[in-house]
Write a protein that holds these residues in place. Structure first.
Motif, PDB file in Angstrom:
ATOM      1  N   LEU A  42       0.616  -1.245  -0.143  1.00 48.00           N
ATOM      2  CA  LEU A  42      -0.025  -0.212   0.128  1.00 48.00           C
ATOM      3  C   LEU A  42       0.959   1.199   0.115  1.00 48.00           C
ATOM      4  CD1 LEU A  42      -2.880  -1.166   2.403  1.00 48.00           C
ATOM      5  CD2 LEU A  42      -2.770  -1.255   0.114  1.00 48.00           C
ATOM      6  N   ALA A  43       1.973   1.185   0.577  1.00 44.01           N
ATOM      7  CA  ALA A  43       2.908   2.324   0.755  1.00 44.01           C
ATOM      8  C   ALA A  43       3.635   2.611  -0.620  1.00 44.01           C
ATOM      9  CB  ALA A  43       3.873   2.162   1.839  1.00 44.01           C
ATOM     10  N   LEU A  44       3.999   1.607  -1.236  1.00 42.42           N
ATOM     11  CA  LEU A  44       4.388   1.800  -2.481  1.00 42.42           C
ATOM     12  C   LEU A  44       3.485   2.195  -3.626  1.00 42.42           C
ATOM     13  CD1 LEU A  44       6.734  -1.536  -2.777  1.00 42.42           C
ATOM     14  CD2 LEU A  44       7.691   1.147  -2.753  1.00 42.42           C
ATOM     15  N   TYR A  45       2.342   1.566  -3.547  1.00 43.40           N
ATOM     16  CA  TYR A  45       1.018   2.116  -4.397  1.00 43.40           C
ATOM     17  C   TYR A  45       0.924   3.643  -4.292  1.00 43.40           C
ATOM     18  CZ  TYR A  45      -3.434   2.589  -6.330  1.00 43.40           C
ATOM     19  OH  TYR A  45      -4.607   3.096  -7.285  1.00 43.40           O
ATOM     20  N   ALA A  46       0.872   3.968  -3.147  1.00 41.35           N
ATOM     21  CA  ALA A  46       0.469   5.507  -2.657  1.00 41.35           C
ATOM     22  C   ALA A  46       1.451   6.445  -3.320  1.00 41.35           C
ATOM     23  CB  ALA A  46       0.403   5.515  -1.023  1.00 41.35           C
ATOM     24  N   LEU A  47       2.783   5.832  -3.120  1.00 43.45           N
ATOM     25  CA  LEU A  47       3.838   6.666  -3.714  1.00 43.45           C
ATOM     26  C   LEU A  47       3.861   6.740  -5.268  1.00 43.45           C
ATOM     27  CD1 LEU A  47       6.709   7.826  -3.260  1.00 43.45           C
ATOM     28  CD2 LEU A  47       7.670   5.727  -3.606  1.00 43.45           C
ATOM     29  N   VAL A  48       3.803   5.702  -5.917  1.00 45.09           N
ATOM     30  CA  VAL A  48       3.685   5.869  -7.338  1.00 45.09           C
ATOM     31  C   VAL A  48       2.515   6.504  -8.013  1.00 45.09           C
ATOM     32  CG1 VAL A  48       4.887   3.554  -7.472  1.00 45.09           C
ATOM     33  CG2 VAL A  48       2.427   3.421  -7.428  1.00 45.09           C
ATOM     34  N   ARG A  49       1.370   6.422  -7.077  1.00 49.36           N
ATOM     35  CA  ARG A  49       0.273   7.209  -7.652  1.00 49.36           C
ATOM     36  C   ARG A  49       0.224   8.756  -7.149  1.00 49.36           C
ATOM     37  NH1 ARG A  49      -0.185   6.381 -11.204  1.00 49.36           N
ATOM     38  NH2 ARG A  49      -1.727   8.166 -11.352  1.00 49.36           N
ATOM     39  N   THR A  50       0.976   9.131  -6.136  1.00 50.92           N
ATOM     40  CA  THR A  50       1.168  10.435  -5.882  1.00 50.92           C
ATOM     41  C   THR A  50       2.091  11.012  -6.587  1.00 50.92           C
ATOM     42  OG1 THR A  50       0.722   9.914  -3.376  1.00 50.92           O
ATOM     43  CG2 THR A  50       1.960  11.929  -3.708  1.00 50.92           C
ATOM     44  N   VAL A  51       3.261  10.374  -7.023  1.00 53.34           N
ATOM     45  CA  VAL A  51       3.931  11.032  -7.888  1.00 53.34           C
ATOM     46  C   VAL A  51       3.349  11.093  -9.331  1.00 53.34           C
ATOM     47  CG1 VAL A  51       6.069  10.419  -9.475  1.00 53.34           C
ATOM     48  CG2 VAL A  51       5.956   9.818  -7.096  1.00 53.34           C
ATOM     49  N   GLY A  52       2.508  10.032  -9.846  1.00 52.25           N
ATOM     50  CA  GLY A  52       1.809  10.127 -11.007  1.00 52.25           C
ATOM     51  C   GLY A  52       0.764  11.215 -11.194  1.00 52.25           C
ATOM     52  N   VAL A  53       0.272  11.866  -9.684  1.00 51.93           N
ATOM     53  CA  VAL A  53      -0.631  13.044  -9.844  1.00 51.93           C
ATOM     54  C   VAL A  53       0.300  14.311  -9.906  1.00 51.93           C
ATOM     55  CG1 VAL A  53      -2.125  14.394  -8.641  1.00 51.93           C
ATOM     56  CG2 VAL A  53      -2.594  12.091  -8.741  1.00 51.93           C
ATOM     57  N   GLY A 159      -0.446   0.076 -10.167  1.00 44.56           N
ATOM     58  CA  GLY A 159      -0.407   1.498 -10.161  1.00 44.56           C
ATOM     59  C   GLY A 159       0.372   2.163 -11.057  1.00 44.56           C
ATOM     60  N   LEU A 160       0.837   1.292 -12.366  1.00 43.01           N
ATOM     61  CA  LEU A 160       1.753   1.765 -13.098  1.00 43.01           C
ATOM     62  C   LEU A 160       1.170   1.392 -14.493  1.00 43.01           C
ATOM     63  CD1 LEU A 160       5.189   1.152 -11.854  1.00 43.01           C
ATOM     64  CD2 LEU A 160       4.090   3.378 -11.820  1.00 43.01           C
ATOM     65  N   VAL A 161      -0.126   0.782 -14.801  1.00 47.65           N
ATOM     66  CA  VAL A 161      -0.504   0.397 -15.906  1.00 47.65           C
ATOM     67  C   VAL A 161      -0.550   1.663 -16.849  1.00 47.65           C
ATOM     68  CG1 VAL A 161      -1.593  -1.764 -15.142  1.00 47.65           C
ATOM     69  CG2 VAL A 161      -2.895   0.228 -14.988  1.00 47.65           C
ATOM     70  N   PRO A 162      -0.797   1.448 -18.092  1.00 50.35           N
ATOM     71  CA  PRO A 162      -0.842   2.613 -19.024  1.00 50.35           C
ATOM     72  C   PRO A 162      -1.879   3.826 -18.647  1.00 50.35           C
ATOM     73  CG  PRO A 162      -0.350   0.862 -20.455  1.00 50.35           C
ATOM     74  CD  PRO A 162      -0.625   0.141 -19.118  1.00 50.35           C
ATOM     75  N   HIS A 163      -3.083   3.297 -18.236  1.00 49.82           N
ATOM     76  CA  HIS A 163      -4.182   4.097 -17.608  1.00 49.82           C
ATOM     77  C   HIS A 163      -4.232   4.326 -16.225  1.00 49.82           C
ATOM     78  CE1 HIS A 163      -5.102   4.181 -21.831  1.00 49.82           C
ATOM     79  NE2 HIS A 163      -6.116   5.092 -21.938  1.00 49.82           N
ATOM     80  N   ALA A 164      -3.219   4.125 -15.408  1.00 49.71           N
ATOM     81  CA  ALA A 164      -3.209   3.973 -14.151  1.00 49.71           C
ATOM     82  C   ALA A 164      -3.824   5.452 -13.796  1.00 49.71           C
ATOM     83  CB  ALA A 164      -1.858   3.811 -13.470  1.00 49.71           C
ATOM     84  N   ALA A 397       7.341   3.275 -14.235  1.00 46.63           N
ATOM     85  CA  ALA A 397       6.818   4.515 -13.787  1.00 46.63           C
ATOM     86  C   ALA A 397       7.136   5.618 -14.619  1.00 46.63           C
ATOM     87  CB  ALA A 397       7.565   4.647 -12.281  1.00 46.63           C
ATOM     88  N   LEU A 398       8.327   5.816 -15.097  1.00 47.59           N
ATOM     89  CA  LEU A 398       8.557   6.989 -16.049  1.00 47.59           C
ATOM     90  C   LEU A 398       7.573   6.864 -17.309  1.00 47.59           C
ATOM     91  CD1 LEU A 398      12.616   6.847 -16.000  1.00 47.59           C
ATOM     92  CD2 LEU A 398      11.099   8.468 -14.895  1.00 47.59           C
ATOM     93  N   ILE A 399       7.630   5.659 -17.651  1.00 48.29           N
ATOM     94  CA  ILE A 399       6.474   5.798 -18.932  1.00 48.29           C
ATOM     95  C   ILE A 399       5.209   5.951 -18.606  1.00 48.29           C
ATOM     96  CG2 ILE A 399       5.824   4.154 -20.643  1.00 48.29           C
ATOM     97  CD1 ILE A 399       8.383   2.533 -20.801  1.00 48.29           C
ATOM     98  N   SER A 400       4.874   5.397 -17.500  1.00 39.86           N
ATOM     99  CA  SER A 400       3.445   5.684 -17.158  1.00 39.86           C
ATOM    100  C   SER A 400       3.043   6.898 -16.749  1.00 39.86           C
ATOM    101  CB  SER A 400       2.987   4.739 -16.037  1.00 39.86           C
ATOM    102  OG  SER A 400       1.736   4.816 -15.347  1.00 39.86           O
TER     103      SER A 400
END
Length: 415
Positions: A42-53, A159-164, A397-400
């Motif tokens: 959950l922590a890693l997911y929150a991290l990747v989605r926060t960065v994604g936003v 959390g990193l799929v193309p449309h994440a 993550a960079l691509i997503s």
């Protein structure tokens, strides 16, 4: 006369179930224990989605709410939450809002009534909370069938799929995935009533709720059928919906799950039919939005166009590649003989996505609930060296994130 030596009793080592096997009923971990195991995921997911936003915001002059909670399908859910369903649209005609299922706008309306939050804030916070619940559900399912490391990797991949980026928007995909994942977990752990209730909620959230209902009902029916056979040493199925009891209580739970599972989807289908004055009213409403089931002809035509035309848009290429990869991964899931509930769910989600005509630009988003397809990728990554895993996930993550920026700041289509 020889002296007989006393035989030494050898105590067999305790049995340790392999990854993916079911624990005996009643020995499952408590919720707190499950949360402790899931927190890294959950922590890693929150991290990747926060960065994604955060990476999107510098590329637009809009606020967070304007980017994530006030565009595309979100506007329809907000209108329904604030005004209700009766309305007439210029293109789709009467009953146009009935194409959107009722649970999400009902939650928005409830939160705004109980808190000082605006409808936009309520919609976004519900979606973000649902995305964390969905990530936890993804972890719980994958951990059970493939182990803890594969569970963590699957959550990060989800959390990193193309449309994440949609997982962080005020859309219904995260909420639907949460209900789907936990319904699958309930089936795997033979909590049939829970599975039925979650299937009802999924059926009130999105059209593919029919896939969740079918998965729960079919697995419960199979367990009922299996219960009719004579008991044997191979009765226990660690990876499937086989019976864990033959008493009347267990039969009652299975029957209840079969009856409950489709009620959410069928109730909305029936209500729209009643409002339209015909049994197939919901299908007619969807047709006015340009959606129908043609067995995949539309999708195949559009994918073929992407690979044959000289000029195409980036989102069309990504969607075509995502659909192709989804079909390939589904075949791999079957070859790896994943548990039956997971195969049924993934197959139905892919079938609905590929088989429906219309909204090609949204088809990759429609595959977000099919997290089962990530398991064949998560398994080898879970066995790889940490440096390899970090490198591959960083690249993903960079691509997503780059594609998320494109979807929200360049593309004119709903992601």
């Amino acid at each position: 006369m020889s002296q007989v030596q006393p035989r030494t009793r050898v105590t067999p080592p305790p049995h340790r179930p392999a990854a993916g096997t079911a624990r005996p009923k009643g020995s499952g971990p408590m919720l707190a224990g499950a949360a402790r195991r899931a927190w890294p995921a959950l922590a890693l997911y929150a991290l990747v989605r926060t960065v994604g936003v955060l990476v999107v915001l510098p590329h637009t002059d809009r606020s967070v709410l304007q980017v994530l909670a006030s565009r595309f399908d979100t506007t329809w859910y907000l209108l329904i939450a604030e005004e209700g369903y009766p309305a007439t649209c210029p293109v789709q005609g009467e009953l146009c809002r009935y194409a959107f299922f009722p649970l999400y706008p009902t939650l928005i309306r409830t939160v705004t009534a109980l808190t000082p939050l605006s409808a936009q804030w309520a919609a976004w916070l519900i979606a973000v909370t649902a995305s964390l619940a969905a990530a936890w559900g993804v972890y719980a399912v994958v951990e059970r069938v493939a182990g803890r490391r594969a569970g963590i990797v699957s959550v990060v991949l989800w959390g990193l799929v193309p449309h994440a980026v949609v997982e962080s928007m005020a859309y219904t995909e995260a909420l639907f995935t949460a209900f789907s994942a936990w319904a699958l977990y309930a089936v795997l752990t033979r909590r049939w009533i829970t599975a039925g209730v979650l299937a009802v909620l999924a059926g009130l959230t999105r059209p593919p709720g029919a896939a969740v209902a079918a998965t729960v009902a079919l697995c419960a029916l199979w367990a009922l059928w299996s219960a009719r056979r004579p008991a044997g040493p191979q009765e226990q199925r660690p990876d499937g919906p086989g019976p864990d009891g033959r008493g009347p209580r267990q039969v009652a739970r299975l029957v209840t799950a079969v009856v409950l599972a489709p009620l959410g989807w069928l109730s909305w289908f029936g209500w729209v039919g009643y409002r339209a004055g015909r049994w197939d009213g919901y299908l007619r409403v969807q047709e006015r939005w340009g959606t129908s089931f043609d067995g995949g002809r539309f999708t195949l035509h559009r994918v073929t166009q992407v690979f044959t035309q000289q000029t195409v848009f980036l989102d069309s290429v990504v969607i075509a590649a995502t659909l192709t990869m989804a079909v390939v991964l589904l075949v791999v899931c079957h070859l790896q003989r994943l548990p039956a509930p997971l195969l049924i769910h993934a197959t139905l989600i892919v079938l609905i996505t590929v088989g429906c005509a219309g909204y090609f630009h949204s088809k990759a988003r429609f595959l977000i609930p099919a997290f089962v397809l990530l398991i064949p990728l998560a398994k080898p990554l879970a066995r790889a060296r940490p440096a390899v895993v970090c490198t591959l996930l960083t690249g993903a993550a960079l691509i997503s994130n780059a594609y998320g920026i494109y979807l929200l700041t360049v593309s004119d289509h709903s992601p």
